[in-house]
Design a protein around this motif. Structure first.
Motif, mmCIF file in Angstrom:
data_model
loop_
_atom_site.group_PDB
_atom_site.id
_atom_site.type_symbol
_atom_site.label_atom_id
_atom_site.label_comp_id
_atom_site.label_asym_id
_atom_site.label_seq_id
_atom_site.Cartn_x
_atom_site.Cartn_y
_atom_site.Cartn_z
ATOM 1 N N ALA A 147 0.824 -1.207 0.000
ATOM 2 C CA ALA A 147 0.000 0.000 0.000
ATOM 3 C C ALA A 147 0.859 1.258 0.000
ATOM 4 N N LEU A 148 1.985 1.206 0.732
ATOM 5 C CA LEU A 148 2.883 2.364 0.781
ATOM 6 C C LEU A 148 3.612 2.574 -0.540
ATOM 7 N N VAL A 149 3.606 1.565 -1.416
ATOM 8 C CA VAL A 149 4.153 1.750 -2.752
ATOM 9 C C VAL A 149 3.280 2.707 -3.563
ATOM 10 N N TYR A 150 1.984 2.613 -3.374
ATOM 11 C CA TYR A 150 1.045 3.407 -4.176
ATOM 12 C C TYR A 150 0.555 4.666 -3.459
ATOM 13 N N LEU A 151 0.775 4.751 -2.161
ATOM 14 C CA LEU A 151 0.347 5.944 -1.427
ATOM 15 C C LEU A 151 1.046 7.219 -1.884
ATOM 16 N N PRO A 152 2.372 7.228 -2.141
ATOM 17 C CA PRO A 152 2.990 8.477 -2.598
ATOM 18 C C PRO A 152 2.469 8.937 -3.955
ATOM 19 N N LEU A 172 -4.633 -3.917 -8.896
ATOM 20 C CA LEU A 172 -5.416 -5.153 -8.790
ATOM 21 C C LEU A 172 -4.808 -6.069 -7.724
ATOM 22 N N THR A 173 -3.478 -6.113 -7.673
ATOM 23 C CA THR A 173 -2.809 -6.901 -6.629
ATOM 24 C C THR A 173 -3.165 -6.377 -5.250
ATOM 25 N N LEU A 174 -3.156 -5.069 -5.090
ATOM 26 C CA LEU A 174 -3.504 -4.461 -3.799
ATOM 27 C C LEU A 174 -4.946 -4.775 -3.425
ATOM 28 N N ILE A 175 -5.848 -4.748 -4.408
ATOM 29 C CA ILE A 175 -7.258 -5.062 -4.141
ATOM 30 C C ILE A 175 -7.406 -6.517 -3.698
ATOM 31 N N LEU A 176 -6.754 -7.435 -4.421
ATOM 32 C CA LEU A 176 -6.860 -8.852 -4.081
ATOM 33 C C LEU A 176 -6.281 -9.152 -2.699
ATOM 34 N N CYS A 177 -5.140 -8.561 -2.395
ATOM 35 C CA CYS A 177 -4.507 -8.809 -1.093
ATOM 36 C C CYS A 177 -5.321 -8.204 0.040
ATOM 37 N N THR A 178 -5.919 -7.043 -0.218
ATOM 38 C CA THR A 178 -6.783 -6.426 0.800
ATOM 39 C C THR A 178 -8.029 -7.270 1.016
ATOM 40 N N ALA A 179 -8.627 -7.750 -0.077
ATOM 41 C CA ALA A 179 -9.799 -8.616 0.040
ATOM 42 C C ALA A 179 -9.449 -9.924 0.730
ATOM 43 N N HIS A 180 -8.256 -10.450 0.446
ATOM 44 C CA HIS A 180 -7.772 -11.661 1.109
ATOM 45 C C HIS A 180 -7.748 -11.476 2.631
ATOM 46 N N THR A 181 -7.283 -10.323 3.068
ATOM 47 C CA THR A 181 -7.221 -10.036 4.501
ATOM 48 C C THR A 181 -8.610 -9.849 5.091
ATOM 49 N N MET A 182 -9.486 -9.178 4.361
ATOM 50 C CA MET A 182 -10.849 -8.953 4.860
ATOM 51 C C MET A 182 -11.614 -10.265 5.004
ATOM 52 N N VAL A 183 -11.504 -11.117 3.984
ATOM 53 C CA VAL A 183 -12.220 -12.394 4.032
ATOM 54 C C VAL A 183 -11.648 -13.282 5.130
ATOM 55 N N TYR A 184 -10.344 -13.141 5.386
ATOM 56 C CA TYR A 184 -9.728 -13.902 6.476
ATOM 57 C C TYR A 184 -10.423 -13.607 7.797
ATOM 58 N N GLY A 185 -10.781 -12.360 8.009
ATOM 59 C CA GLY A 185 -11.501 -12.001 9.234
ATOM 60 C C GLY A 185 -12.897 -12.566 9.275
ATOM 61 N N GLY A 186 -13.543 -12.624 8.102
ATOM 62 C CA GLY A 186 -14.888 -13.201 8.014
ATOM 63 C C GLY A 186 -15.858 -12.584 8.997
ATOM 64 N N LYS A 187 -16.592 -13.436 9.694
ATOM 65 C CA LYS A 187 -17.605 -12.963 10.640
ATOM 66 C C LYS A 187 -16.976 -12.356 11.891
ATOM 67 N N ARG A 188 -15.666 -12.619 12.105
ATOM 68 C CA ARG A 188 -14.998 -12.108 13.295
ATOM 69 C C ARG A 188 -14.392 -10.731 13.069
ATOM 70 N N PHE A 189 -14.643 -10.146 11.902
ATOM 71 C CA PHE A 189 -13.932 -8.946 11.495
ATOM 72 C C PHE A 189 -13.991 -7.846 12.556
ATOM 73 N N LEU A 190 -15.171 -7.433 12.936
ATOM 74 C CA LEU A 190 -15.325 -6.390 13.949
ATOM 75 C C LEU A 190 -16.127 -6.885 15.145
ATOM 76 N N CYS A 249 -6.826 0.292 2.576
ATOM 77 C CA CYS A 249 -8.179 0.786 2.287
ATOM 78 C C CYS A 249 -8.168 2.282 2.004
ATOM 79 N N THR A 250 -7.341 3.020 2.717
ATOM 80 C CA THR A 250 -7.229 4.460 2.474
ATOM 81 C C THR A 250 -6.731 4.738 1.066
ATOM 82 N N VAL A 251 -5.695 4.003 0.646
ATOM 83 C CA VAL A 251 -5.141 4.188 -0.699
ATOM 84 C C VAL A 251 -6.181 3.860 -1.763
ATOM 85 N N LEU A 252 -6.907 2.770 -1.586
ATOM 86 C CA LEU A 252 -7.899 2.367 -2.591
ATOM 87 C C LEU A 252 -9.062 3.352 -2.666
ATOM 88 N N VAL A 253 -9.479 3.876 -1.524
ATOM 89 C CA VAL A 253 -10.573 4.856 -1.524
ATOM 90 C C VAL A 253 -10.138 6.135 -2.240
#
Length: 477
Positions: free
Chosen positions: A256-261, A389-407, A428-432
């Motif tokens: 994410a810090l690659v694309y933030l600047p 697209l890589t950033l989106i997939l990796c972010t989604a990978h992390t979100m789905v990992y949390g599943g129902k336990r996310f928050l 998420c900040t970078v993607l938004v």
């Protein structure tokens, strides 16, 4: 500015049968390696030494004379001695007048002297044509094959004819000369071999900070908390479990810090309404380090994959599975199949595989040998479009990992959320922000600015615009 000497250099190639003679002052390791390479390329070599009779280990076919006698044999003299031994050259001022002196020396420290060694050589022998070369290549590189080491040789000098002759020698030796201009560049060239991964310092420190922070964060949640609340010893998690949480978090954050600047620079351009103003130094340096940040992220992703592969053979996992099986068999119970859980698990794995595949693809295309084979549009597509697209997939990978336990409140320990929740903040900040910048009304304005349009076209005090960094904002690796 470069000047072209009007003096004609005496030729040492009288006929096609006679070899060109090159003189080398100094019989050290580099001087001998350079002489051997030149002899293999049909040059005639004469060494200049303070003790010609005591010189040994020299390549066959080379002649050894005193400095004065050797200098008279050739109009190209390679100075293969250290700067502190240059004083003897003052006695040879008349002999060296009009000759080409190739300075190959380096220093022990960056900016060790006020001026470069080449410029100091000009002061000692003002009548000679000094050229800086060969200091960025090692004796080992000269002796190894063309594919075994860096073959680039930086060359600079105030006399274009002298510099061209040295560059011709470089090419004959099978090396690649890079013209760096006048001797004003000599100090930078001399500092170059002394630098230790200059573009890796920021990524290294940032990676270290991320790892240390999340290590202590995970220790508090997964080791200290269970011990305080239930006297449960979970220190065994320090070997596999906690590192396997830190590595994916570091990989995702660094990606994410690659694309933030890039998006930060875009916002700055929109705010200023021009691309002809320099970015702040911190942002400019950040933009230059994006390739290193991406490669560091790829390294952490590889570690995550390796640590994940060993999970089934861990004692804790096998013990837990065996006990659970025995307990269910004894109680004659079974866990009901959950389609939603199966979907979450399979989706989590699939997103991880796809994300890692694109991650590796980004790393491969960042290699010079690969990037040189594609045009700019193809390189931009891979690094920008597939990168996001890589950033989106990796972010989604992390979100789905949390599943129902996310928050879920039950996942909090001492009001601290799971580490992967914190890891999602920057991606998420970078993607938004990127989605906002892609809105037609904003993207159109940003495109016009990058094509040269200015909201308020006001010249600077000298009537010219200040040019910003030439880094293309959408191609980090």
């Amino acid at each position: 500015m470069e000047k072209t000497s009007t003096d004609a250099f005496p030729s040492t190639m009288n006929s096609s049968e006679k070899q060109e003679t090159v003189c080398i002052f100094g019989t050290g390791d580099f001087g001998r390696s350079l002489a051997l390479k030149m002899l293999q390329c049909d040059y005639s070599i004469v060494f200049g030494s303070r003790n010609p009779q005591k010189s040994s280990l020299l390549p066959n076919g080379a002649e050894v004379l005193s400095y004065s006698e050797a200098a008279q044999k050739s109009d190209i003299i390679i100075i293969a001695v250290h700067r502190e031994h240059y004083e003897f050259l003052k006695e040879l001022t008349e002999v060296l007048k009009g000759k080409i002196l190739v300075d190959i020396s380096n220093n022990l420290k960056i900016n060790q002297y006020p001026e470069s060694n080449a410029e100091y050589l000009v002061q000692l022998v003002p009548g000679a044509h000094v050229v800086k070369a060969f200091n960025t290549i090692s004796a080992w590189a000269l002796q190894s094959g063309a594919l075994d080491a860096n073959r680039q040789v930086f060359v600079c000098g105030n006399d274009s004819k002298a510099k061209q002759r040295v560059m011709d020698i470089v090419r004959t030796l099978g090396l690649t000369p890079l013209d760096q201009g006048s001797l004003m560049a000599a100090k930078e060239i001399e500092n170059y071999p002394l630098q230790l991964f200059p573009m890796w310092k920021f990524p290294f420190y940032l990676s270290a900070i991320l790892c240390v922070f999340f290590f202590f964060y995970c220790v508090i949640r997964d080791i200290i908390y269970p011990y305080v609340n239930g006297k449960k010893d979970s220190t065994f998690r320090l070997a596999i479990s906690i590192p396997n949480r830190i590595f994916p978090i570091a990989a995702l954050t660094l990606l994410a810090l690659v694309y933030l600047p890039g998006v930060t620079a875009a916002i700055l351009q929109l705010y200023r309404g021009t691309k002809y103003r320099r970015f702040p130094d911190w942002l400019d340096h950040w933009l230059l380090c994006r390739k290193q940040l991406g490669l560091a992220a790829l390294g952490f992703a590889f570690l995550h994959v390796l640590y994940t592969l060993v999970i089934p053979i861990r004692y804790y996992v096998r013990w837990t599975l065996k006990n659970r099986t025995i307990t269910q068999a004894t109680a004659k119970t079974e866990d009901p199949f959950s389609t939603s859980t199966a979907w979450l698990n399979d989706s989590y794995i699939a997103l991880g595989i796809l994300g890692f595949f694109l991650f590796v693809l980004l790393g491969i295309t960042s290699l010079p040998s690969v990037s040189n084979m594609v045009n700019w549009r193809e390189f931009r597509f891979v690094q920008s479009k597939l990168g996001y697209l890589t950033l989106i997939l990796c972010t989604a990978h992390t979100m789905v990992y949390g599943g129902k336990r996310f928050l879920s409140p039950s996942s909090l320990r001492w009001y601290l959320p799971s580490a992967y929740v914190i890891a999602l903040i920057i991606p998420c900040t970078v993607l938004v922000i990127k989605c906002i910048l892609m809105l037609p009304c904003i993207d159109k304005t940003l495109t016009r600015i990058r094509q040269g349009w200015e909201r308020n076209s006001k010249p600077t005090s000298n009537g010219q615009h200040l040019k910003q960094s030439s880094i293309y904002l959408d191609s980090p690796l």
